[in-house]
Design a protein around this motif. Sequence first.
Motif, PDB file in Angstrom:
ATOM      1  N   ARG A  43     -40.134 -14.799 -31.921  1.00  0.00           N
ATOM      2  CA  ARG A  43     -41.152 -15.856 -31.853  1.00  0.00           C
ATOM      3  C   ARG A  43     -41.060 -16.690 -33.124  1.00  0.00           C
ATOM      4  NH1 ARG A  43     -45.499 -13.103 -30.197  1.00  0.00           N
ATOM      5  NH2 ARG A  43     -44.891 -13.615 -28.101  1.00  0.00           N
TER       6      ARG A  43
ATOM      7  N   GLY B 293     -42.423 -19.002 -36.040  1.00  0.00           N
ATOM      8  CA  GLY B 293     -43.677 -19.024 -36.782  1.00  0.00           C
ATOM      9  C   GLY B 293     -43.925 -20.384 -37.402  1.00  0.00           C
ATOM     10  N   ALA B 294     -44.618 -20.373 -38.498  1.00  0.00           N
ATOM     11  CA  ALA B 294     -45.008 -21.602 -39.189  1.00  0.00           C
ATOM     12  C   ALA B 294     -43.805 -22.272 -39.847  1.00  0.00           C
ATOM     13  CB  ALA B 294     -46.058 -21.261 -40.253  1.00  0.00           C
TER      14      ALA B 294
ATOM     15  N   THR C   9     -40.080 -14.395 -36.277  1.00  0.00           N
ATOM     16  CA  THR C   9     -40.297 -12.969 -36.101  1.00  0.00           C
ATOM     17  C   THR C   9     -39.291 -12.499 -35.069  1.00  0.00           C
ATOM     18  OG1 THR C   9     -42.645 -13.211 -36.562  1.00  0.00           O
ATOM     19  CG2 THR C   9     -41.961 -11.201 -35.427  1.00  0.00           C
TER      20      THR C   9
ATOM     21  N   SER D 238     -43.337 -28.072 -36.965  1.00  0.00           N
ATOM     22  CA  SER D 238     -44.675 -27.579 -36.609  1.00  0.00           C
ATOM     23  C   SER D 238     -44.915 -27.622 -35.101  1.00  0.00           C
ATOM     24  CB  SER D 238     -45.754 -28.368 -37.347  1.00  0.00           C
ATOM     25  OG  SER D 238     -45.814 -29.696 -36.869  1.00  0.00           O
TER      26      SER D 238
ATOM     27  N   THR E 290     -44.100 -24.104 -33.638  1.00  0.00           N
ATOM     28  CA  THR E 290     -44.819 -22.923 -34.094  1.00  0.00           C
ATOM     29  C   THR E 290     -45.365 -22.134 -32.905  1.00  0.00           C
ATOM     30  OG1 THR E 290     -45.410 -23.971 -36.179  1.00  0.00           O
ATOM     31  CG2 THR E 290     -46.790 -22.139 -35.487  1.00  0.00           C
ATOM     32  N   ASN E 291     -45.182 -20.833 -32.951  1.00  0.00           N
ATOM     33  CA  ASN E 291     -45.644 -19.883 -31.926  1.00  0.00           C
ATOM     34  C   ASN E 291     -44.911 -20.007 -30.586  1.00  0.00           C
ATOM     35  OD1 ASN E 291     -47.506 -18.636 -33.632  1.00  0.00           O
ATOM     36  ND2 ASN E 291     -49.043 -20.195 -33.184  1.00  0.00           N
ATOM     37  N   ASN E 292     -43.738 -20.624 -30.576  1.00  0.00           N
ATOM     38  CA  ASN E 292     -42.932 -20.682 -29.358  1.00  0.00           C
ATOM     39  C   ASN E 292     -42.075 -19.429 -29.267  1.00  0.00           C
ATOM     40  OD1 ASN E 292     -42.585 -23.710 -27.912  1.00  0.00           O
ATOM     41  ND2 ASN E 292     -43.602 -23.670 -29.888  1.00  0.00           N
ATOM     42  N   ASP E 293     -41.990 -18.859 -28.068  1.00  0.00           N
ATOM     43  CA  ASP E 293     -41.163 -17.673 -27.843  1.00  0.00           C
ATOM     44  C   ASP E 293     -39.687 -18.048 -27.843  1.00  0.00           C
ATOM     45  OD1 ASP E 293     -43.367 -16.033 -27.612  1.00  0.00           O
ATOM     46  OD2 ASP E 293     -43.420 -16.137 -25.421  1.00  0.00           O
TER      47      ASP E 293
END
Length: 176
Positions: free
Chosen positions: A12, A14-15, A26, A78, A81-84
Amino acid sequence: MMSQQELMLVGRLGAPHGIRGWLKITSFTDDKEGIFEYRPWLINHGGQQQEVKVVDWRRQNNGLIVRLEGIEDRDAASLYTNNDVSIFAHQLAELPEDEFYWRDLIGCKVVNQQGYDMGTVSGILETGANDVLEIKANAKDAFGKRERMVPFVPEQFIIEVNTSEKHITVDWDPNF
């Protein structure tokens, strides 16, 4: 259009990190840097799977950061961010006969050697000593169990795994 069954989640985003389009990542792979061995990456961006190319990556403190093709600044980064991050399932390495990917075990019916249907593997916990199968018991379990935990220890508790038939035989007391 790609179906979700063809894809494996491997990380995933992140920022953003810095001003040049880098992103923290991650990794869900066993070896955290192993995520970079897979190409192409598929990013679920805006509800659509988008193929992306890794331009560069590096270790940063205790984590990893990545730069993707076409992302040149912090604002562009940005948006991710938080994309799989997924790969095609066929990209996974073939395993020896006695090893399994967790995804192959989830959904398997678990039966003990006496033929008692203990339920279905709903998840797997990673512990220091060995992995543990989380088994969701059948709705009308004779022992009143909702869930069972069986250590994934071949030959001791795990007698046979047949992923093609989605069946696991265990040496385990259904009342435990």
